[in-house]
Design a protein around this motif. Structure first.
Motif, PDB file in Angstrom:
ATOM      1  N   TRP A   1       9.558-111.465  14.532  1.00 15.24           N
ATOM      2  CA  TRP A   1      10.042-110.366  13.689  1.00 15.24           C
ATOM      3  C   TRP A   1       8.980-109.269  13.784  1.00 15.24           C
ATOM      4  O   TRP A   1       7.865-109.440  13.259  1.00 15.24           O
ATOM      5  CB  TRP A   1      10.202-110.812  12.224  1.00 15.24           C
ATOM      6  CG  TRP A   1      11.333-111.784  12.009  1.00 15.24           C
ATOM      7  CD1 TRP A   1      12.257-112.199  12.919  1.00 15.24           C
ATOM      8  CD2 TRP A   1      11.653-112.459  10.789  1.00 15.24           C
ATOM      9  NE1 TRP A   1      13.132-113.101  12.358  1.00 15.24           N
ATOM     10  CE2 TRP A   1      12.783-113.273  11.041  1.00 15.24           C
ATOM     11  CE3 TRP A   1      11.105-112.469   9.528  1.00 15.24           C
ATOM     12  CZ2 TRP A   1      13.362-114.082  10.066  1.00 15.24           C
ATOM     13  CZ3 TRP A   1      11.691-113.264   8.542  1.00 15.24           C
ATOM     14  CH2 TRP A   1      12.815-114.067   8.821  1.00 15.24           C
ATOM     15  N   LEU A   2       9.334-108.180  14.446  1.00 11.08           N
ATOM     16  CA  LEU A   2       8.372-107.097  14.648  1.00 11.08           C
ATOM     17  C   LEU A   2       8.632-106.012  13.604  1.00 11.08           C
ATOM     18  O   LEU A   2       9.733-105.446  13.555  1.00 11.08           O
ATOM     19  CB  LEU A   2       8.523-106.539  16.073  1.00 11.08           C
ATOM     20  CG  LEU A   2       7.554-105.437  16.477  1.00 11.08           C
ATOM     21  CD1 LEU A   2       6.121-105.954  16.530  1.00 11.08           C
ATOM     22  CD2 LEU A   2       7.951-104.875  17.862  1.00 11.08           C
TER      23      LEU A   2
ATOM     24  N   ALA B   1       7.123-100.901  25.974  1.00 19.91           N
ATOM     25  CA  ALA B   1       7.434 -99.581  25.401  1.00 19.91           C
ATOM     26  C   ALA B   1       7.623 -99.677  23.883  1.00 19.91           C
ATOM     27  O   ALA B   1       7.178 -98.806  23.119  1.00 19.91           O
ATOM     28  CB  ALA B   1       8.706 -99.030  26.053  1.00 19.91           C
ATOM     29  N   ARG B   2       8.253-100.792  23.432  1.00 25.86           N
ATOM     30  CA  ARG B   2       8.465-100.975  21.992  1.00 25.86           C
ATOM     31  C   ARG B   2       7.126-101.199  21.284  1.00 25.86           C
ATOM     32  O   ARG B   2       6.865-100.621  20.227  1.00 25.86           O
ATOM     33  CB  ARG B   2       9.402-102.151  21.739  1.00 25.86           C
ATOM     34  CG  ARG B   2       9.628-102.392  20.248  1.00 25.86           C
ATOM     35  CD  ARG B   2      10.436-103.636  20.003  1.00 25.86           C
ATOM     36  NE  ARG B   2      11.852-103.405  20.281  1.00 25.86           N
ATOM     37  CZ  ARG B   2      12.609-104.170  21.040  1.00 25.86           C
ATOM     38  NH1 ARG B   2      12.091-105.245  21.626  1.00 25.86           N
ATOM     39  NH2 ARG B   2      13.878-103.902  21.238  1.00 25.86           N
ATOM     40  N   LEU B   3       6.289-102.033  21.896  1.00 24.44           N
ATOM     41  CA  LEU B   3       4.985-102.300  21.280  1.00 24.44           C
ATOM     42  C   LEU B   3       4.149-101.020  21.193  1.00 24.44           C
ATOM     43  O   LEU B   3       3.466-100.785  20.198  1.00 24.44           O
ATOM     44  CB  LEU B   3       4.220-103.361  22.089  1.00 24.44           C
ATOM     45  CG  LEU B   3       4.736-104.797  21.983  1.00 24.44           C
ATOM     46  CD1 LEU B   3       3.903-105.739  22.832  1.00 24.44           C
ATOM     47  CD2 LEU B   3       4.713-105.281  20.534  1.00 24.44           C
TER      48      LEU B   3
ATOM     49  N   VAL C   1      -0.376 -97.664  20.847  1.00 21.10           N
ATOM     50  CA  VAL C   1      -1.365 -97.915  21.887  1.00 21.10           C
ATOM     51  C   VAL C   1      -0.607 -98.612  23.036  1.00 21.10           C
ATOM     52  O   VAL C   1       0.301 -99.403  22.776  1.00 21.10           O
ATOM     53  CB  VAL C   1      -2.534 -98.775  21.341  1.00 21.10           C
ATOM     54  CG1 VAL C   1      -2.093-100.150  20.930  1.00 21.10           C
ATOM     55  CG2 VAL C   1      -3.684 -98.867  22.311  1.00 21.10           C
ATOM     56  N   PRO C   2      -0.945 -98.287  24.307  1.00 18.93           N
ATOM     57  CA  PRO C   2      -0.199 -98.896  25.425  1.00 18.93           C
ATOM     58  C   PRO C   2      -0.454-100.401  25.545  1.00 18.93           C
ATOM     59  O   PRO C   2      -1.583-100.863  25.334  1.00 18.93           O
ATOM     60  CB  PRO C   2      -0.741 -98.173  26.665  1.00 18.93           C
ATOM     61  CG  PRO C   2      -1.484 -97.003  26.169  1.00 18.93           C
ATOM     62  CD  PRO C   2      -1.939 -97.305  24.784  1.00 18.93           C
ATOM     63  N   PHE C   3       0.603-101.144  25.841  1.00 18.80           N
ATOM     64  CA  PHE C   3       0.508-102.592  26.047  1.00 18.80           C
ATOM     65  C   PHE C   3       0.903-102.928  27.484  1.00 18.80           C
ATOM     66  O   PHE C   3       1.739-102.236  28.087  1.00 18.80           O
ATOM     67  CB  PHE C   3       1.439-103.337  25.090  1.00 18.80           C
ATOM     68  CG  PHE C   3       0.861-103.549  23.721  1.00 18.80           C
ATOM     69  CD1 PHE C   3       0.348-104.783  23.346  1.00 18.80           C
ATOM     70  CD2 PHE C   3       0.823-102.510  22.812  1.00 18.80           C
ATOM     71  CE1 PHE C   3      -0.182-104.969  22.077  1.00 18.80           C
ATOM     72  CE2 PHE C   3       0.288-102.689  21.548  1.00 18.80           C
ATOM     73  CZ  PHE C   3      -0.218-103.925  21.182  1.00 18.80           C
TER      74      PHE C   3
END
Lengths: 256, 326
Positions: A210-211, A230-232, A238-240
């Motif tokens: 659950w984000l 992209a969602r993170l 911050v890029p993941f």
């Protein structure tokens, strides 16, 4: 079958901005669900609502069709064991005495009964605490304390366990051991909801994620889908990046 | 396997009961004025009357007062998870004293009767709890804030007591001064009966909640997750403590430090399990004040010093030691 339903769940402190907005989700046991999100996203508040510590401003949080905040407290604690993020470091009780605190919802008599003692023995075995049972809780390391608290939750014999950052401040060895323990409990039939900031470990162990993003549910999906880079990046700003090791293990890194 | 807590608690409580009974049996025989034990044994005057009408009720009063103050101290320390929480540091003793002094100073007739003083002391101690409860509804507070509030309330109550004392007439002024010294005097058995009933009620509640108090050691968030209504337990505990302290203070005047010394000493000796600590505090606190009273009436005989002086002289250094050894 234990079924936990969040239906349009909202929460705001009196006179404050909404902390949680329109959360819709369903959880059934057995499962290990990671609750992920930036600081202030509402993760601990969501656990508090599910634990019945707070009353929703709108929407419902139900267990087997009954609104959680309307269930009698001891009865609710026989269904849901909540392990908060912080307990006092210096507690003058032994490991066994702390584990037995989990039996309070089962009876308020002055002494624990045989069933309580049997539940404690099972919890100690399941959490591998045989060597620690007579030691003082205050003298244990952070990782050992977390295991004892988890053992108390297991001793509570509740099918649902809520954990608020159980591996915070643990070294890699204890952290890995904690997650393996959670996996074992999930396999034993528990529904476990765990708030964590460790995305790689959550991706490795959780069935679902659950984000949370500013009080809203940004994703309710399996880890590889919920942790779409992209969602993170949108949620955490911050890029993941997903990586794969030579042995085939996948892991997340972040930062520019 | 660990020792069964029933066995451990049972054996310790039995030992403590025997020790407390021994103390309570011996101390009435001690005192500033000599007693002819042969005449007492034969039930002859005046030794028998002195023993039955003065020494025994005095010992019983000391025992009940020490028991109640110790249990109240242990209760406050458990609820607030703060070692320095006592009836005195929370302002409960001073508020009960203000209530009692108010009843004495403003009463009609020659001397204010016990029921009125008792009711006034309970109103005083209850008012502090109501005040703190009202504050708690507005804002969540820490144990430290509550202790500082208690110190401030104690100061205010002491100032008001001095004001009432200075405005009272000579007779009432003497009664107030005598009462404020905190002493154990022989009282009627009917008063002891009422006091024993109130203290039994408070102790019974405390023992019934002992397992909950154990769980509270792990913090309110943990206790809430074990089904404890922390808010309710906290305020019930405050009210029970206020009832215990108010009841005792009405009869003996303010006696400090008992609620600090006894629970801490016993906690260090026997651990923090409140299923054991509450009954042992009851017995140990009672025996402690009985011994303090025997010292007070014997050490400078024929002059008697108020028992509050003895407990303060023992408790003051203990308090300092406690602060520096934490």
């Amino acid at each position: 079958m234990i079924r936990l339903v969040l239906d349009g769940l909202e929460f705001a402190y009196p006179g404050g901005k909404p902390v949680l907005r329109g959360i819709d989700a369903v959880a059934e046991k057995p499962a290990l669900i990671g609750i992920i999100g930036p600081n202030g996203a509402g993760k601990s508040t969501l656990l508090d609502l599910i634990a019945g510590h707070r009353v929703p401003s709108a929407g419902r949080c139900t267990l087997e069709g009954r609104a959680i905040h309307e269930i009698e407290r001891a009865a609710l604690c026989r269904q849901i064991a909540h392990v908060p993020q912080l307990v006092p470091a210096e507690v003058p009780l032994t490991v066994e005495e702390v584990i037995l605190t989990g039996r309070l919802p089962h009876g308020r008599g002055l002494f624990e009964n045989e069933e309580d003692q049997a539940a404690m023995e099972r919890a100690i075995t399941r959490t591998h605490l045989e060597a620690f049972r007579g030691r003082r809780f205050g003298a244990l390391s952070g990782g050992e304390k977390q295991r004892v608290l988890l053992a108390a939750a297991v001793c509570q014999s509740a099918p649902i366990i809520l954990l608020d950052e159980p591996s915070a401040h643990l070294d890699p060895e204890n952290e890995a051991a904690m997650w393996e323990l959670l996996r074992e409990l999930q396999q034993a039939g528990h529904l476990i909801l765990v708030v964590t900031h460790h995305l790689t470990l959550a991706a490795q162990h959780c069935d679902r994620i659950w984000l949370l993003e500013q009080g809203r549910l940004a994703a309710d999906a399996v880890p590889c889908e919920a942790f779409e880079p992209a969602r993170l990046e949108r949620v955490f700003r911050v890029p993941f990046h997903w990586h794969q090791s030579a042995e085939g293990r996948v892991f997340l890194t972040y930062g520019r | 396997m660990a020792v069964d807590p029933r066995q451990k608690i049972g054996s310790v409580v039995l030992t403590a009961t025997l020790a407390a009974l021994a103390v309570a049996a011996v101390t009435p025989l001690l005192g500033g004025s000599g007693m002819d034990y042969a005449r007492l044994w034969r039930g002859e005057s005046p030794d028998w009357e002195i023993f039955v009408n003065l020494r025994v009720p005095r010992t019983l009063l000391a025992f009940l007062a020490g028991a109640a103050l110790s249990v109240a101290g242990a209760l406050y320390q458990a609820i607030l998870r703060e070692a320095l929480a006592t009836p005195s540091s929370l302002g409960v003793t001073a508020a009960a004293a203000l209530g009692a002094v108010g009843a004495i100073a403003l009463g009609s007739g020659e001397e204010t009767g016990f029921p009125v003083v008792w009711a006034a002391a309970l109103v005083g101690s209850g008012a502090v709890i109501a005040f703190v409860a009202a504050l708690g509804r507005v804002k969540r507070f820490t144990a430290f804030t509550l202790l500082l509030t208690g110190i401030a309330l104690s100061g205010i109550c002491t100032a008001l007591i001095l004001l009432l004392h200075s405005l009272a007439g000579i007779t009432r002024s003497f009664q107030i001064a005598h009462w404020l010294m905190g002493g154990i005097d022989a009282v009627e058995y009917s008063v002891l009966g009422w006091l024993a009933g109130a203290i039994a009620l408070g102790t019974w509640w405390s023992i019934r909640q002992a397992r909950v108090l154990n769980v509270l050691m792990l913090g309110e968030a943990w206790a809430a997750g074990r089904g404890v209504d922390c808010r309710r337990v906290t305020w019930q505990g405050f009210a029970v403590g206020a009832m215990l302290v108010g009841s005792v203070t009405a009869v003996t005047g303010p006696i400090g430090f008992v609620g600090l010394i006894v629970p801490h000493l016993l906690r260090r000796m026997l651990g923090s399990d409140y299923r054991l600590l509450i009954p042992v505090c009851w017995l140990g606190g009672g025996a402690f004040l009985v011994v303090c009273d025997a010292i007070s009436r014997s050490i400078l005989a024929p002059v008697e010093i108020p028992v509050g002086v003895t407990t303060a002289l023992l408790g003051g250094p203990f308090f300092v030691w406690l602060l520096w050894s934490r």
